[in-house]
Scaffold this motif. Structure first.
Motif, PDB file in Angstrom:
ATOM      1  N   LEU A  49      -9.740   8.991  -8.743  1.00 19.35           N
ATOM      2  CA  LEU A  49      -9.287  10.209  -7.596  1.00 19.35           C
ATOM      3  C   LEU A  49      -8.121  10.771  -8.167  1.00 19.35           C
ATOM      4  CD1 LEU A  49      -9.795   8.050  -4.394  1.00 19.35           C
ATOM      5  CD2 LEU A  49     -11.345   9.895  -5.361  1.00 19.35           C
ATOM      6  N   ASP A 110      -7.853  17.597  -2.278  1.00 15.60           N
ATOM      7  CA  ASP A 110      -8.349  15.873  -2.035  1.00 15.60           C
ATOM      8  C   ASP A 110      -9.767  15.874  -3.114  1.00 15.60           C
ATOM      9  OD1 ASP A 110      -9.300  13.430  -1.605  1.00 15.60           O
ATOM     10  OD2 ASP A 110      -7.981  13.513   0.101  1.00 15.60           O
ATOM     11  N   ASP A 112     -11.670  13.761  -2.734  1.00 14.27           N
ATOM     12  CA  ASP A 112     -12.928  12.746  -2.056  1.00 14.27           C
ATOM     13  C   ASP A 112     -12.243  13.308  -0.496  1.00 14.27           C
ATOM     14  OD1 ASP A 112     -14.607  11.179  -0.861  1.00 14.27           O
ATOM     15  OD2 ASP A 112     -13.413   9.205  -1.111  1.00 14.27           O
ATOM     16  N   SER A 123      -9.300  17.947   3.532  1.00 16.68           N
ATOM     17  CA  SER A 123      -9.601  18.361   2.039  1.00 16.68           C
ATOM     18  C   SER A 123      -8.203  18.684   1.486  1.00 16.68           C
ATOM     19  CB  SER A 123     -10.677  19.470   2.139  1.00 16.68           C
ATOM     20  OG  SER A 123     -10.317  20.576   2.662  1.00 16.68           O
ATOM     21  N   ARG A 231      -8.812   4.351   1.528  1.00 19.32           N
ATOM     22  CA  ARG A 231     -10.196   4.340   2.102  1.00 19.32           C
ATOM     23  C   ARG A 231     -10.585   3.246   2.572  1.00 19.32           C
ATOM     24  NH1 ARG A 231      -8.531   8.721   0.840  1.00 19.32           N
ATOM     25  NH2 ARG A 231      -9.299  10.416  -0.297  1.00 19.32           N
TER      26      ARG A 231
END
Length: 403
Positions: A49, A110, A112, A123, A231
């Protein structure tokens, strides 16, 4: 404060040094600008990421909440404002000193996106930082163009907001998902090199203006942040963000002349105490010809392309001579009169001749002559000086109104 005293000392010494032989001018220039921040250097952590720069995004974010609970409006665009003081040491070179405040806004994608409801998805992340800097530099001017380079001394950078799409404070966690940002290090002081190219002109309100494009090139990283992806309530990876505060700027300045001085000292004639001092006649000399109040002279080198009112480089040289004449006689008021031939529509010719006279005035105002010392008039084809050679009727005249 120590650096500020040094800058002030250098500036004052430049004033004293320049008094030897040059005409000097001091202007104050409030300015405002918009630009695009160079994205931070981003290093990925323990996952794939990695935040991605979102280039050249503009637009209003509307009302957002800050970490203090207050609300305000923020733009998705980098901006700056400040004030410069410019001191001319001769016709082409001048010194700058000033203060500037800059706001850098970076929009990062982002990798993800987080969907928190059927209508809301996170986002993009907003990183906004600001700083204030003192500047010192030099400017080179040629006709209506200038190039300058300033050195900025910038203090601490401050985080204005770090959030998603204009909500939250330093990061945002919703339903166990989001991004948290913490500062790793912050440089207290840094140097920024700022080259800039611009053009000068006069607005429709006889107000001098400058438009320029330039860069801010920091010599070091302002701050380093760690962004942690969350997350499902767990650490999904980290990014290291290194903000340099580098940016590309488009600026508008309004230079205001607050002081001028002709530092060339005229030689004083020897005075015989036994004879009365004669009162000088109210006359000036222009290109070898003595002129008195009310007299006109044709500015022979001012020519325009057909149906245009754009000053040429040859005309600039002629107007530079008019500028010198008005500087030698600080109380002189002149009128610039435009003329055309009788070819074409009379009303159009009158408007064209007036626009040409205004173009001459705008150039002189840009060179530092006060606007209220120059009157303009367009005569069109109504005052010809030749019936056979119509090119002689396409002319610009200068008339002395008062001295």
């Amino acid at each position: 404060m120590k650096l500020l005293r040094i800058l002030f000392f250098v500036f004052i010494n430049s004033l004293v040094f320049s008094q030897t032989s040059f005409r000097s001018k001091l202007t104050v220039s409030p300015h405002i600008g918009i630009g695009w921040a160079i994205p931070p250097f981003i290093t990925g952590g323990n996952s794939n990421l990695i935040l991605q720069p979102n280039y050249f995004k503009n637009g209003l974010i509307n009302v957002i909440g800050t970490s203090s609970g207050n609300s305000r409006r923020v733009f998705k665009i980098t901006n700056t404002f400040g004030i410069d003081v410019n001191y001319s040491i001769n016709k082409t070179w001048s010194l700058n000193i000033g203060i500037n405040r800059a706001l850098h806004i970076n929009i990062l994608n982002d990798p993800d996106p987080i969907r928190v409801s059927s209508t809301t998805q996170y986002s993009k992340w907003l990183f906004a930082n600001k700083y204030t800097s003192l500047l010192l530099g030099a400017r080179y001017t040629h006709n209506w163009q200038f190039f300058q380079c300033n050195i900025h001394y910038a203090g601490d950078t401050k985080a204005v907001s770090e959030n998603n799409n204009g909500t939250g404070g330093r990061g945002l966690i919703t339903n166990g998902n989001g991004l948290i940002t913490t500062n790793i290090s912050k440089k207290s002081n840094t140097i920024i090199i700022s080259p800039e190219y611009g053009v000068t002109g006069v607005s429709s309100f006889d107000l001098p203006m400058e438009l320029s494009v330039g860069l801010h090139i920091p010599t070091s990283v302002f701050s380093k942040d760690k962004s942690t992806f969350i997350r499902n309530n767990t650490n999904a990876g980290e990014n290291t963000l290194r903000f340099t505060q580098a940016a590309l700027w488009l600026r508008v300045r309004v230079p205001i002349t607050i002081w001028t001085k002709n530092t060339r000292k005229a030689k004083q004639p020897l005075v015989n105490d036994n004879k009365p001092i004669p009162i000088p006649n109210k006359s000036v000399e222009y290109e070898g010809k003595k002129m008195i109040t009310g007299e006109k002279v044709i500015l022979k080198n001012i020519q325009f392309e057909q149906s245009k009112a754009v000053i040429t480089s040859i005309a600039m040289n002629e107007l530079d001579n008019v500028q010198k004449l008005m500087e030698q006689s600080p109380s002189m008021v002149i009128e610039i009169i435009g003329h055309t031939s009788d070819e074409g529509d009379r009303n159009s010719n009158i408007e064209l001749s007036l626009n040409r006279a205004k173009a001459c005035k705008a150039y002189l105002v840009k060179k530092g002559i006060r606007s209220n010392r120059i009157q303009v008039r367009g005569m069109g084809p109504d005052s010809p000086i030749s019936k056979t050679d119509k090119s002689q009727n396409r002319r610009v005249e200068m008339q002395i109104i008062s001295m």
